[in-house]
Design an enzyme around this catalytic site. Structure first.
Site, PDB file in Angstrom:
ATOM      1  N   SER A 190       0.802  -1.235   0.000  1.00 37.20           N
ATOM      2  CA  SER A 190       0.000   0.000   0.000  1.00 37.20           C
ATOM      3  C   SER A 190       0.829   1.276   0.000  1.00 37.20           C
ATOM      4  O   SER A 190       0.251   2.373  -0.061  1.00 37.20           O
ATOM      5  CB  SER A 190      -0.964   0.001   1.192  1.00 37.20           C
ATOM      6  N   LYS A 212      -0.003   3.657  -2.704  1.00 38.27           N
ATOM      7  CA  LYS A 212      -1.048   4.687  -2.634  1.00 38.27           C
ATOM      8  C   LYS A 212      -0.477   6.092  -2.478  1.00 38.27           C
ATOM      9  O   LYS A 212      -1.193   7.078  -2.689  1.00 38.27           O
ATOM     10  CB  LYS A 212      -2.014   4.348  -1.508  1.00 38.27           C
ATOM     11  N   SER A 229      -6.278   3.617   3.677  1.00 37.50           N
ATOM     12  CA  SER A 229      -5.660   2.703   2.706  1.00 37.50           C
ATOM     13  C   SER A 229      -6.720   1.930   1.932  1.00 37.50           C
ATOM     14  O   SER A 229      -6.578   0.744   1.660  1.00 37.50           O
ATOM     15  CB  SER A 229      -4.705   1.726   3.406  1.00 37.50           C
TER      16      SER A 229
END
Length: 278
Positions: A62, A65, A122
């Protein structure tokens, strides 16, 4: 004349000694053994204070992101622009057991809502909706992400999706992630979101989005003022943080920490270890 020459030599020697000492400090900071297999610690100027397998190819999970958010910010003129969360987006990421921010199919949300959902919670529901709103599809948005990676000199990086879900071709390095994070933090909107602890939106019902990093920190006086976590079984626990000490900011990026459910999060422990060593 000789006195001036002597004085000049002394000044040069003092400068060289000071510069050498500072360079040594930047490149030889010692840390106790870290849980994470990959780590990079930078000061405000971008000097490397510590590194461990910083150029090894890793799965960014993640931490992806961070790129999703900064590209969306730069491609959006008005963050209050509304879009809709499509049912297929929710269904797709639910089927993949991805982390979600909590948006529902049919919700009308702002781009700002989605950015907070991306960086704080997230949420893959947020990243997928951002991609559709900005570029028309995830594939087209990923092209923008890879173009930005090349622009930033992230030569070990290739993105396949906006969420960081595992793919063998979705790779990076902690040095590349540091280049990305330093760049993104120069954007005031990104910085504001990245360092926020929570955000409340109405879509149409109240949705409180909390920063998943801060829920893992021990106590209220943590030196970590902002960050992004990540995890897949292949990537291990990942973390990109801003650490403050004595009025100075530091960036610490780690990946490949083991996941132990019966101990404090190892990637958080590594960040606090770095703080103590500064």
């Amino acid at each position: 004349m000789k006195k001036w020459m002597l004085l000049g030599c002394i000044c040069i020697m003092v400068f060289l000694f000071y510069y050498t000492s500072k360079t040594y400090e930047f490149t030889h900071l010692e840390l106790p053994s870290l849980h994470s297999q990959n780590a990079l610690l930078l000061n405000e100027q971008g000097d490397v204070l510590y590194e461990k397998n910083a150029d090894a190819i890793i799965y960014p999970a993640s931490l992806t992101k961070i790129m999703t958010a900064i590209v969306a910010i730069e491609m959006t003129d008005n963050l209050q622009t509304q879009t809709i969360v499509e049912p297929q987006t929710i269904a797709n990421y639910t089927a993949q057991n991805a982390s979600l921010a909590g948006f529902q199919a049919g919700d009308f949300v702002t781009m700002e809502d989605l950015l907070y959902g991306t960086l704080l919670a997230s949420g893959a529901d947020a990243t997928g909706t951002l991609a559709d709103a900005v570029a028309g599809s995830e594939d087209k948005f990923v092209t923008l992400m890879n173009n930005k990676a090349q622009e930033l000199g992230m030569h070990n990086t290739h993105f396949v999706n906006t969420s960081g879900l595992h793919d063998e071709a979705h790779v990076s390095s902690v040095r590349d992630i540091s280049k990305l994070l330093r760049y993104a933090l120069e954007n005031p909107t990104f910085y504001q979101i990245f360092t926020s602890k929570s955000y409340t939106t109405y879509v149409p019902n109240q949705l409180i989005i909390t920063n998943s990093l801060f829920t893992k920190l021990p106590g209220l006086d943590s030196p970590i003022i902002g960050g992004k976590t990540g995890y897949t079984p292949e990537a291990g626990l990942c973390l990109a943080t801003i650490i403050e000490k004595e009025g100075k900011s530091f960036l610490f990026i780690t990946t490949n920490a083991p996941s132990y459910i019966w101990t404090p999060p190892p990637h958080i422990e590594d960040a606090l270890t770095a703080f103590e060593a500064l």
